[in-house]
Design an enzyme around this catalytic site. Structure first.
Site, PDB file in Angstrom:
ATOM      1  CG  HIS A 291     -97.382  27.715 -54.302  1.00  0.00           C
ATOM      2  ND1 HIS A 291     -98.079  28.793 -54.800  1.00  0.00           N
ATOM      3  CD2 HIS A 291     -97.461  26.745 -55.251  1.00  0.00           C
ATOM      4  CE1 HIS A 291     -98.559  28.471 -56.000  1.00  0.00           C
ATOM      5  NE2 HIS A 291     -98.201  27.239 -56.289  1.00  0.00           N
TER       6      HIS A 291
ATOM      7  N   GLY B 279    -101.090  22.563 -61.223  1.00  0.00           N
ATOM      8  CA  GLY B 279    -102.234  23.113 -60.495  1.00  0.00           C
ATOM      9  C   GLY B 279    -103.525  22.757 -61.198  1.00  0.00           C
TER      10      GLY B 279
ATOM     11  N   GLY C  70    -101.373  29.730 -63.579  1.00  0.00           N
ATOM     12  CA  GLY C  70    -102.793  29.931 -63.867  1.00  0.00           C
ATOM     13  C   GLY C  70    -103.078  30.944 -64.961  1.00  0.00           C
TER      14      GLY C  70
ATOM     15  CG  ASN D 239    -100.616  23.024 -55.237  1.00  0.00           C
ATOM     16  OD1 ASN D 239    -101.443  22.800 -54.356  1.00  0.00           O
ATOM     17  ND2 ASN D 239     -99.946  24.164 -55.314  1.00  0.00           N
ATOM     18  CD1 TRP D 240    -105.263  18.138 -56.863  1.00  0.00           C
ATOM     19  CD2 TRP D 240    -106.408  17.219 -55.169  1.00  0.00           C
ATOM     20  NE1 TRP D 240    -105.472  16.816 -57.166  1.00  0.00           N
ATOM     21  CE2 TRP D 240    -106.178  16.229 -56.147  1.00  0.00           C
ATOM     22  CE3 TRP D 240    -107.115  16.872 -54.012  1.00  0.00           C
ATOM     23  CZ2 TRP D 240    -106.625  14.913 -55.994  1.00  0.00           C
ATOM     24  CZ3 TRP D 240    -107.556  15.565 -53.863  1.00  0.00           C
ATOM     25  CH2 TRP D 240    -107.315  14.596 -54.851  1.00  0.00           C
ATOM     26  CE  LYS D 241    -102.011  26.299 -57.514  1.00  0.00           C
ATOM     27  NZ  LYS D 241    -101.759  27.444 -58.390  1.00  0.00           N
TER      28      LYS D 241
ATOM     29  CB  SER E  88     -99.881  27.638 -67.670  1.00  0.00           C
ATOM     30  OG  SER E  88    -100.434  28.750 -66.992  1.00  0.00           O
TER      31      SER E  88
ATOM     32  CD  GLU F 282    -101.397  29.949 -55.841  1.00  0.00           C
ATOM     33  OE1 GLU F 282    -101.761  29.033 -55.081  1.00  0.00           O
ATOM     34  OE2 GLU F 282    -101.454  29.863 -57.083  1.00  0.00           O
TER      35      GLU F 282
ATOM     36  CD  GLU G  70     -95.346  26.104 -59.093  1.00  0.00           C
ATOM     37  OE1 GLU G  70     -95.991  25.207 -59.620  1.00  0.00           O
ATOM     38  OE2 GLU G  70     -95.774  26.771 -58.135  1.00  0.00           O
TER      39      GLU G  70
HETATM   40  P1  13P Z   1    -101.308  26.068 -62.661  1.00  0.00           P
HETATM   41  O1  13P Z   1    -100.888  24.708 -63.199  1.00  0.00           O
HETATM   42  O2  13P Z   1    -102.789  26.168 -62.431  1.00  0.00           O
HETATM   43  O3  13P Z   1    -100.736  27.174 -63.470  1.00  0.00           O
HETATM   44  O4  13P Z   1    -100.663  26.193 -61.201  1.00  0.00           O
HETATM   45  C1  13P Z   1     -99.318  25.917 -61.038  1.00  0.00           C
HETATM   46  C2  13P Z   1     -99.027  25.883 -59.585  1.00  0.00           C
HETATM   47  O5  13P Z   1     -99.063  26.895 -58.924  1.00  0.00           O
HETATM   48  C3  13P Z   1     -98.710  24.578 -58.986  1.00  0.00           C
HETATM   49  O6  13P Z   1     -98.195  24.733 -57.711  1.00  0.00           O
END
Ligand code: 13P
Length: 251
Positions: A93, A230, A171, A9-11, A209, A95, A165
């Site tokens: 997600h 992520g 993160g 997930n490159w966000k 993470s 977020e 998640e």
């Molecule tokens: P991180 O791997 O940066 O913690 O993010 C996880 C995430 O939200 C993947 O969708």
């Protein structure tokens, strides 16, 4: 047999040229990823360009979709528009839930729309730190699954994947213990048994993470079918190491 899967997930990272370069690196490394489904979820802008050059070795996913097919919704991208250029779509997600106030009902509409358009939704669920501290994880997981899958029929639910998640792990560098992770995976499967009478169990990904150094810890946990990554997916070497470790583990 549930599938092994690693999803990037490159966000909101990488512009179009950067996405192309980064994707090519992954595709090159992907020559011998057989046995593991590798999915990259870039910015919407880069999806088409990546689709043109993907040749199917690395699969593509969108990071979100709108549940309506078309209409006056400035800035939105519908599941209908993603048909053919993405195979997967991330929905729910944390977020999106946090910053865009997405409810379980909205997540459910997105799941239904994506399935209708032949996309495979990766449904994200997970408790907040507060939920965890107040021992509401079980309840939150069950109700998020219940909400996301309302009226999703058994013949199409087989195209869904669940990504667990924990919000507090995203993160943050913090991760659940093996015991806690195994417990939540059991809850997910038990909720599916309850909803679908034991006919279908989804692949369950862990996200939060995950990196090239700690991935083994999660691979050792019963029921982990892969990862939603992520930060570490922005580095092709780290991402490659994660995939190779999944492949070698024979999860
Ligand atoms: P991180 O791997 O940066 O913690 O993010 C996880 C995430 O939200 C993947 O969708």
């Amino acid at each position: 047999m549930r599938k092994k899967m690693v999803v990037a997930n490159w966000k909101m990272n990488f512009n179009v040229p950067e996405s192309l370069v980064h994707f090519d690196k992954i595709a090159l490394l992907a020559e011998d990823y057989d046995g593991v489904d590798v999915v990259v979820c870039p910015t919407f802008l880069a999806l088409f360009g990546l689709w043109v050059r993907s040749k199917g070795r690395v699969k593509l996913g969108a990071q979100d979709c709108n549940s309506k097919d078309a209409g006056a919704l400035t800035g939105e991208v519908s599941a209908a528009m993603l048909e053919n250029v993405a195979e997967y779509v991330i929905v729910g997600h944390s977020e999106r839930r946090k910053f865009f106030h997405e409810t379980d009902a909205e997540v459910n509409r997105k799941v239904i729309a994506s399935l209708k358009h032949g996309l495979k939704p990766i449904i994200c669920i997970g408790e907040t730190l507060n939920d965890k501290q107040e021992q509401r994880t079980d309840q939150v997981i069950r109700s998020q699954l219940d909400g996301a899958l309302l009226a999703v029929q058994p013949d199409v639910v087989i195209n869904t994947t669940i990504a667990y998640e924990p919000v507090w792990a995203i993160g943050s560098g913090q991760t659940p213990t093996a015991t806690d992770l195994a417990k939540v995976i059991e809850i997910i499967h038990s909720q599916f048994d309850f909803m679908y009478g034991g006919d279908f169990q989804p692949s369950v990904l862990y996200g939060g993470s995950v990196d090239d150094n700690n991935v083994e810890n999660f691979l050792a946990v019963e029921g982990v079918d892969g990862f939603l990554v992520g930060g570490a997916s922005l580095n092709s070497k780290k991402f490659d190491t994660i995939i190779r470790k999944v492949k070698e583990s024979g999860v």
